[in-house]
Design an enzyme around this catalytic site. Structure first.
Site, PDB file in Angstrom:
ATOM      1  N   ASP A   7       0.813  -1.242   0.093  1.00 30.61           N
ATOM      2  CA  ASP A   7       0.129  -0.102   0.083  1.00 30.61           C
ATOM      3  C   ASP A   7       0.972   1.219   0.070  1.00 30.61           C
ATOM      4  OD1 ASP A   7      -1.876   1.709   0.130  1.00 30.61           O
ATOM      5  OD2 ASP A   7      -2.285   1.574   2.412  1.00 30.61           O
ATOM      6  N   ASN A  38       0.774   4.355  -1.079  1.00 30.84           N
ATOM      7  CA  ASN A  38       0.138   5.792  -0.558  1.00 30.84           C
ATOM      8  C   ASN A  38      -0.516   5.696   0.654  1.00 30.84           C
ATOM      9  OD1 ASN A  38      -2.174   4.414  -0.989  1.00 30.84           O
ATOM     10  ND2 ASN A  38      -2.512   5.535  -2.822  1.00 30.84           N
ATOM     11  N   ASP A  87      -3.161   4.660   2.121  1.00 24.48           N
ATOM     12  CA  ASP A  87      -4.636   5.216   2.258  1.00 24.48           C
ATOM     13  C   ASP A  87      -5.559   4.084   2.570  1.00 24.48           C
ATOM     14  OD1 ASP A  87      -4.561   3.619  -0.142  1.00 24.48           O
ATOM     15  OD2 ASP A  87      -5.320   5.144  -1.468  1.00 24.48           O
ATOM     16  N   ASP A 105     -13.846  -6.613  -4.396  1.00 19.89           N
ATOM     17  CA  ASP A 105     -14.232  -5.573  -5.244  1.00 19.89           C
ATOM     18  C   ASP A 105     -15.784  -5.460  -5.722  1.00 19.89           C
ATOM     19  OD1 ASP A 105     -14.313  -2.828  -6.305  1.00 19.89           O
ATOM     20  OD2 ASP A 105     -13.287  -3.503  -8.380  1.00 19.89           O
ATOM     21  N   ASN A 160     -18.220  -3.021  -5.593  1.00 19.60           N
ATOM     22  CA  ASN A 160     -18.824  -1.672  -6.204  1.00 19.60           C
ATOM     23  C   ASN A 160     -18.061  -1.876  -7.923  1.00 19.60           C
ATOM     24  OD1 ASN A 160     -16.256  -1.015  -5.646  1.00 19.60           O
ATOM     25  ND2 ASN A 160     -17.025   0.813  -4.421  1.00 19.60           N
ATOM     26  N   GLU A 168     -11.322  -5.731   3.924  1.00 15.78           N
ATOM     27  CA  GLU A 168     -12.040  -6.651   3.256  1.00 15.78           C
ATOM     28  C   GLU A 168     -11.264  -7.667   2.605  1.00 15.78           C
ATOM     29  OE1 GLU A 168     -15.641  -3.530   1.630  1.00 15.78           O
ATOM     30  OE2 GLU A 168     -13.976  -3.793   0.440  1.00 15.78           O
ATOM     31  N   ASP A 210      20.074 -35.637  44.159  1.00 13.80           N
ATOM     32  CA  ASP A 210      19.735 -34.290  43.484  1.00 13.80           C
ATOM     33  C   ASP A 210      21.141 -33.943  42.996  1.00 13.80           C
ATOM     34  OD1 ASP A 210      17.367 -34.466  44.975  1.00 13.80           O
ATOM     35  OD2 ASP A 210      17.713 -32.667  45.986  1.00 13.80           O
ATOM     36  N   HIS A 265      21.180 -41.957  47.471  1.00 10.79           N
ATOM     37  CA  HIS A 265      20.143 -42.867  47.754  1.00 10.79           C
ATOM     38  C   HIS A 265      20.155 -44.322  46.892  1.00 10.79           C
ATOM     39  CE1 HIS A 265      17.472 -40.550  50.455  1.00 10.79           C
ATOM     40  NE2 HIS A 265      18.486 -39.685  49.946  1.00 10.79           N
ATOM     41  N   SER A 296      30.867 -33.629  43.986  1.00  7.86           N
ATOM     42  CA  SER A 296      31.117 -34.964  44.037  1.00  7.86           C
ATOM     43  C   SER A 296      30.213 -35.643  42.825  1.00  7.86           C
ATOM     44  CB  SER A 296      30.814 -35.460  45.311  1.00  7.86           C
ATOM     45  OG  SER A 296      29.655 -34.968  45.970  1.00  7.86           O
TER      46      SER A 296
END
Length: 712
Positions: free
Chosen positions: A258, A260, A262, A294, A296, A305, A514, A569, A657
């Site tokens: 686009d 311009n 508009d 279009d 129209n 649209e 862990d 563990h 460790s």
């Protein structure tokens, strides 16, 4: 000039020369990359001009589309030979100019790269960090981490009520990462900003709530104590509407042509864009699509649209064959992943500030200018996978429970010293020439020191340094009860803090500590992906306890860092057959040493091998390995004891460790996520009791008595 001053002067001159040389090299590399990038862009545009119908206009992946002024581009300059560039070439330039404005890196777009099945897709969440209320004034920034991605807001003004209104779209998977961590940092430091508070939000749970508002306020918790609230943060989250997103996306693409501005397009402008996509079918139907909009018949249609019509058409027959933002070719038949890709690529949202991406952890996202300068000069990096020596400045691990990357906290001076020792022949030469004895003596002295009452003063500093990775709410006894540092180091946890997976099933093995875990189906896999010692072998690790079944067996490495719970563990249930103590060195077990080709950490360190006889896994070798600053390895069980998986086996005194478990060949199927991460040379952060794998060992047939030989 004294000798000391002279040495200092020489060191400074040398450092300045090295820095200058490094900067000159980086500048030269950047010039070369820039020149190559310009050549690649021109080649792509030239190729698209030669054959529009068979090629796509592609934009380099390092750029993103942004908002720009298309007027400047509509009247493009003539080419060098005086001829006017074609429409396609001018459109390519406009797309390229639009892509320069966005600051997002390619790393933040990696979430769209994998193919997602429809049953795994949970939605695309639009999350917005709105504001916070803190307890003191400062300049604040917030980060959000989900999986292996982190995004950050801008830095607020000096205030105790920062406002960001920053947003980001995130892909949610039903079985993937959905626990997002929001971290808030104060930004008054040069090299590293300070984490003040955090909260964790289950996005799937949040989105499923029946609530009239999408905005919710969460407590920000102290990193060292989850029971302490340090502030509050407002977050908005909603599921992105795919249809509305597609319409908005199409409208933005249309706005590029686009000229311009508009808000209306002519047939010529619309044709240029369709031709640039390289879709022959769409090119044939472009007039038909345009005429439908279009109504129209004046030859001009509004963007709204046309966007609605194109979105509907794209559902029936895809028009866009390649992403106009990043240039990736899209599979026509895969509508779901195309929608995901373009929705995340097109991150316009509601007009609020989009968060900056491309980070792996919140620590990286919150780093100050000192770190950015060192990263620019290649002195430090954030990366996933196997790193060696000079680039191993940050150790990243994958949190299995929370399904995200976290950075392991380690003192920078220790990193530099470990690089110097373990990543060079010179450093290991020092070890061979007497430094091993010094290291052993130092470890023993440090271990004794940590048993003194004076060492208890170090506990608060230790907790503060690792405040984001030590949860004091899990500790069994209050802090005042620890009379020495070692008493705190070998701390016990509250009952139930580490639930054991499938506690009644002995055919399922669990994690022994862990730790940061690496798992491999064979020694060959471990050597390829992780252990880089010159002569690592199962025979060297187990010594005389090694049997032929262990040689090609599975290997699981549990690495404990100083901040971890240091009791280990049992991973399986069975009977302890024997213990074997093997003397040795006290190298560090940090990845910098394990990944070194100059030393063999696991086969040279002091260790204790125990053999556990089990019903479902055969024999399992459990190897407790000492390391730098480890005073001793202590066991709470003895030979002949029958043990259950999850029972405590022993503990390490002060220091890092490792525990290694070796399973007989074809006895265990290790969980796929652990193997996948290990194959990427990425450690997985696990806790005691998490599932490790399932037994696949064939049970021996039970011998029935010969009835003929029985007498009543």
């Amino acid at each position: 000039m004294s000798k000391l001053k002279y040495k200092l002067y020489i060191k400074c001159k040398l450092a300045m020369w090295l820095t200058k040389t490094r900067i000159e090299m980086v500048k030269e590399n950047r010039k070369t990359k820039k020149k190559n990038l310009e050549i690649d862009i021109e080649d792509d545009l030239l190729k698209s001009e030669l054959d529009v119908n068979t090629s796509h206009i592609r934009i380099p992946d390092t750029h993103r589309m942004g908002h720009g002024n298309s007027r400047q581009d509509c009247s493009s300059n003539d080419s060098a030979d005086g001829t006017k560039p074609s429409r396609i070439r001018r459109l390519g330039r406009r797309l390229r100019l639009h892509s320069r404005r966005s600051c997002h890196t390619a790393a933040s777009h990696s979430q769209t790269s994998k193919i997602l099945k429809e049953e795994d897709f949970a939605g695309i969440a639009l999350i917005q960090i709105i504001s916070a209320e803190m307890k003191f004034k400062d300049k604040w920034l917030a980060c959000i981490t989900l999986g292996e991605q982190t995004f950050r807001t801008h830095v607020s003004d000096q205030t105790d009520k920062p406002t960001w209104n920053s947003e980001k779209k995130l892909l949610l998977e039903k079985h993937g990462a959905h626990l997002a961590r929001i971290s808030v940092f104060e930004t008054n430091r040069l090299s590293r900003n300070n984490l003040i508070g955090y909260c964790e939000v289950d996005l799937l749970e949040f989105l499923s709530q029946d609530c009239s508002s999408d905005t919710e306020v969460f407590d920000l918790l102290d990193p060292s104590s989850a029971s302490t609230v340090v502030g509050r943060i407002s977050i908005s989250c909603c599921i992105e509407d795919p249809v509305e997103t597609e319409k908005t996306f199409v409208r933005r693409i249309l706005s590029i042509v686009d000229c311009n501005e508009d808000g209306e397009l002519s047939l010529d402008e619309f044709s240029d864009l369709i031709d640039a996509f390289g879709n022959k079918l769409a090119a044939e139907k472009k007039e038909e699509i345009f005429k439908q909009a279009d109504r129209n018949g004046d030859g001009v249609v509004s963007l709204d649209e046309l966007a609605t019509l194109l979105a509907i058409q794209n559902e029936k027959e895809p028009i866009i064959n390649c992403c106009p933002v990043c240039g990736e070719v899209l599979e026509v038949s895969d509508g779901l992943n195309n929608m995901i890709h373009m929705t995340l690529c097109f991150d316009e949202g509601t007009g609020n500030q989009v968060m900056t991406g491309g980070f792996l952890t919140d620590k990286e996202a919150s780093s100050g200018w000192m770190f950015k300068l060192s990263e620019w000069a290649h002195f430090s990096t954030f990366d996933i996978g196997l790193r060696s020596g000079s680039s191993a400045s940050h150790i990243l691990v994958y949190d299995r429970r929370k399904k995200r990357l976290v950075e392991e906290i380690i003192d920078r001076k220790i990193v530099l010293s470990m690089r110097a020792i373990y990543q060079s022949k010179f450093g290991l030469g020092l070890m061979d020439n007497g430094a091993k004895e010094i290291l052993r003596s130092l470890s023993e002295k440090q271990g004794k020191k940590m048993d003194t009452a004076e060492s208890a003063k170090e506990i608060p500093n230790f907790i503060e340094f690792f405040k984001d990775q030590i949860n004091m709410d899990e500790v069994k006894y209050p802090l005042e009860q620890f009379k020495t540092f070692n008493e705190f180091f070998i701390r016990e946890l509250k009952p139930g803090a580490r639930p054991i997976a499938f506690v009644e099933r002995d055919d399922i093995a669990v994690c022994a500590a862990d730790c940061r875990l690496m798992a491999f189906n064979s020694v060959a896999d471990s050597i390829r992906c992780w252990i880089k010692g010159r002569k690592f072998s199962i025979q060297g690790l187990l010594n005389e306890t090694c049997s032929s079944e262990f040689v090609n067996g599975s290997l699981v490495i549990f690495r404990l860092a100083p901040q971890d719970y240091h009791r280990f563990h049992f991973p399986v249930s069975g009977t302890i057959e024997k213990f074997l103590e093997l003397p040795g060195c006290l190298y560090t077990v940090n990845p910098i040493a394990v990944n070194s080709k100059y030393c063999n950490v696991f086969t040279e360190n002091k260790r204790v091998v125990s053999i556990i006889s089990t019903e479902h896994f055969g024999k399992v070798a459990f190897v407790a390995i000492g390391a730098t600053m480890v005073g001793s390895i202590n066991f709470s069980k003895k030979e002949g004891d029958y043990v259950k998986k999850g029972d405590e086996f022993g503990y390490f005194s002060f220091g890092g460790s490792t525990v290694i478990c070796v399973f007989e060949k074809d006895s265990i199927r290790i969980d796929e996520d652990l193997l996948e991460n290990s194959g990427r040379s990425l450690e997985t952060l696990v806790t005691v009791g998490m599932q490790l794998g399932v037994s696949i060992k064939k049970q021996g047939s039970v011998k029935l008595p010969n009835l003929r030989n029985l007498s009543l």
